[in-house]
Design an enzyme around this catalytic site. Structure first.
Site, short mmCIF file in Angstrom:
data_model
loop_
_atom_site.label_atom_id
_atom_site.label_comp_id
_atom_site.label_asym_id
_atom_site.label_seq_id
_atom_site.Cartn_x
_atom_site.Cartn_y
_atom_site.Cartn_z
N HIS A 47 -30.92 -17.76 -45.67
CA HIS A 47 -31.65 -16.63 -45.51
C HIS A 47 -32.68 -16.31 -44.31
O HIS A 47 -33.44 -15.66 -44.37
CB HIS A 47 -32.58 -16.34 -46.73
CG HIS A 47 -31.79 -15.72 -48.00
ND1 HIS A 47 -32.53 -15.28 -49.06
CD2 HIS A 47 -30.33 -15.87 -48.28
CE1 HIS A 47 -31.21 -14.85 -49.89
NE2 HIS A 47 -30.24 -15.09 -49.26
N ASP A 76 -20.13 -19.32 -53.20
CA ASP A 76 -21.49 -19.03 -52.43
C ASP A 76 -22.14 -20.14 -51.70
O ASP A 76 -21.43 -21.33 -51.74
CB ASP A 76 -22.49 -18.30 -53.33
CG ASP A 76 -23.51 -17.57 -52.81
OD1 ASP A 76 -23.89 -17.43 -51.63
OD2 ASP A 76 -23.90 -16.54 -53.54
N GLU A 106 -25.33 -8.60 -54.69
CA GLU A 106 -25.73 -10.00 -55.15
C GLU A 106 -27.21 -10.36 -55.03
O GLU A 106 -27.96 -10.92 -55.70
CB GLU A 106 -24.62 -11.18 -54.66
CG GLU A 106 -25.02 -12.20 -55.56
CD GLU A 106 -26.10 -13.35 -54.74
OE1 GLU A 106 -26.27 -14.45 -55.22
OE2 GLU A 106 -26.71 -13.08 -53.60
N GLU A 107 -27.46 -9.88 -53.52
CA GLU A 107 -28.77 -10.50 -53.30
C GLU A 107 -30.06 -9.85 -53.78
O GLU A 107 -30.88 -10.35 -53.81
CB GLU A 107 -28.90 -10.23 -51.68
CG GLU A 107 -28.01 -10.99 -50.78
CD GLU A 107 -28.59 -12.73 -50.53
OE1 GLU A 107 -29.38 -13.03 -51.39
OE2 GLU A 107 -27.58 -13.24 -50.04
N ASP A 131 -24.41 -16.87 -45.87
CA ASP A 131 -24.60 -16.26 -47.29
C ASP A 131 -24.34 -14.56 -47.36
O ASP A 131 -25.15 -13.99 -46.90
CB ASP A 131 -26.08 -16.56 -47.57
CG ASP A 131 -26.32 -16.03 -49.02
OD1 ASP A 131 -25.49 -15.53 -49.58
OD2 ASP A 131 -27.54 -16.26 -49.07
N HIS A 184 -20.04 -12.51 -52.85
CA HIS A 184 -20.59 -11.20 -52.55
C HIS A 184 -20.53 -10.88 -50.96
O HIS A 184 -20.41 -11.77 -50.28
CB HIS A 184 -22.10 -11.40 -53.03
CG HIS A 184 -23.03 -12.42 -52.25
ND1 HIS A 184 -23.98 -12.02 -51.24
CD2 HIS A 184 -23.31 -13.58 -52.70
CE1 HIS A 184 -24.67 -12.75 -50.91
NE2 HIS A 184 -24.33 -13.92 -51.58
CO CO Z 1 -28.48 -15.12 -50.42
ZN ZN Z 2 -25.49 -15.69 -51.57
#
Ligand code: CO
Ligand code: ZN
Length: 332
Positions: free
Chosen positions: A304, A218, A195-196, A165, A63
């Site tokens: 994150h 990922d 995606e998130e 990420d 992503h």
């Molecule tokens: Co993420």
């Molecule tokens: Zn991710």
């Protein structure tokens, strides 16, 4: 294997929160165009690159989007109130610098609260240095999204950056593509959007591509920091081959294929069970009548946050594993 730090830095430095992936898409498109036969962008914004073959149709997804904060209101003194775009928690956002698409920089802070453990986003604000609503409105608008504003860092073993990420997944796909030898497989590298916020780009692109097999690239969590939640994944222990997360159970044949390819090629790997979160493969494997799918994950500390940490060796192992999987004549 040389580590292309310049490319990973460029990818992580590019502003592209969920739903606003244009900048990163343009950079990736430029990077891969000499290595694929077809490139298209679908209606949601997924970048779909095909390297033609007439054997198995393989979709690989990583992503492009990143988490962020969206402005929902601006007060009279020029402070911005915000909501989350993707998975963020208040204490991780606190005191972080953020940047908007136009370069406006702010700091996230909060009202005085008695119990910091109970901090919620609605007690928090972003200070962009404006002194009035009018002044703030010259720089930003309701609906604008900001992302973490930290500097990329790397040394011999580690990379520390925001949004590894999943820019590291995009990086692995790009590097694997560049090194790929001739293959009969019909390969679709899909750089997905959104995606998130719920694997949305993977869902539509999987429908469009209609693959026989799916892989996602990922990040995953680790159990190797002080008193971490139990998890048998550590930095430097190799590419993580997913067994299960919240979004899927990996098809046993795919798990077997992935571990066998790793063994045949002396690629260091570890098995991953993630008890929180999912990946694009969660959407791909339930596409149409079902698609056997797997995931190569990069073990990542502090996912994150504004400074996620990964191992260069794990990244290189992941590139090699993806490359060998794509080269292989697959019979399931
Ligand atoms: Co993420
Ligand atoms: Zn991710």
């Amino acid at each position: 294997m040389d580590f292309n730090g310049n490319l990973l830095k460029k990818l992580t430095d590019t502003y592209s929160p969920s739903g606003n992936e244009e900048r990163i898409r343009n950079i990736i498109k430029e990077e891969i165009k000499g290595y694929v036969d077809e490139i298209k962008i679908d209606a949601l914004g997924n970048l779909i690159a095909r390297k033609k073959g007439n054997d198995k149709k393989i979709m690989v997804a990583g992503h492009m989007d990143q988490i962020g904060y969206m402005i929902i209101d601006i007060d009279d003194k020029g402070f911005l109130r915000f909501t989350n775009v993707g998975g963020v928690s208040p204490h991780i956002a606190l005191n972080q610098r953020v940047i908007f698409e136009n370069g406006t920089v702010g700091i996230v802070h909060c009202e005085p609260v008695d119990d910091m453990g109970k901090l919620k986003l609605d007690k928090m604000f972003i200070d962009i240095g404006a002194t009035s609503k009018e002044e703030a409105n010259k720089k930003v608008s309701i609906g604008d999204i900001c992302v973490y504003h930290t500097e990329y860092y790397e040394d011999e073993n580690r990379v520390m950056s925001k949004c590894l990420d999943d820019r590291v997944g995009c990086y692995i796909m790009i590097e694997a593509l560049k090194q790929l030898k001739e293959t009969k497989n019909d390969i679709y590298l899909v750089f997905t959007v959104q995606e998130e916020i719920g694997l949305r780009g993977a869902r539509t692109s999987a429908y469009g591509v209609n693959p026989d097999i799916g892989f996602a690239l990922d990040v995953t969590g680790v159990g190797d920091t002080p008193k971490a939640k139990r998890m048998a994944v550590s930095l430097d222990n190799g590419a993580a081959i997913k067994v299960k997360d919240v979004s899927m159970i990996v098809h046993p044949k795919i798990k077997k294929l992935m571990t066998e390819v790793a063994k045949e090629n002396n690629i260091k790997y570890q098995l991953e069970i993630l008890e929180y979160g999912g990946t694009d493969a969660g959407a791909i494997h339930i596409n149409r009548e079902g698609v056997p799918s797997g995931v190569i994950s990069v073990p990542t500390r502090y996912i994150h946050t504004s400074s996620e940490v990964v191992s260069k060796n794990d990244i290189n192992d992941s590139i090699k594993l993806l490359m060998k999987l794509l080269e292989k004549e697959i019979t399931l």
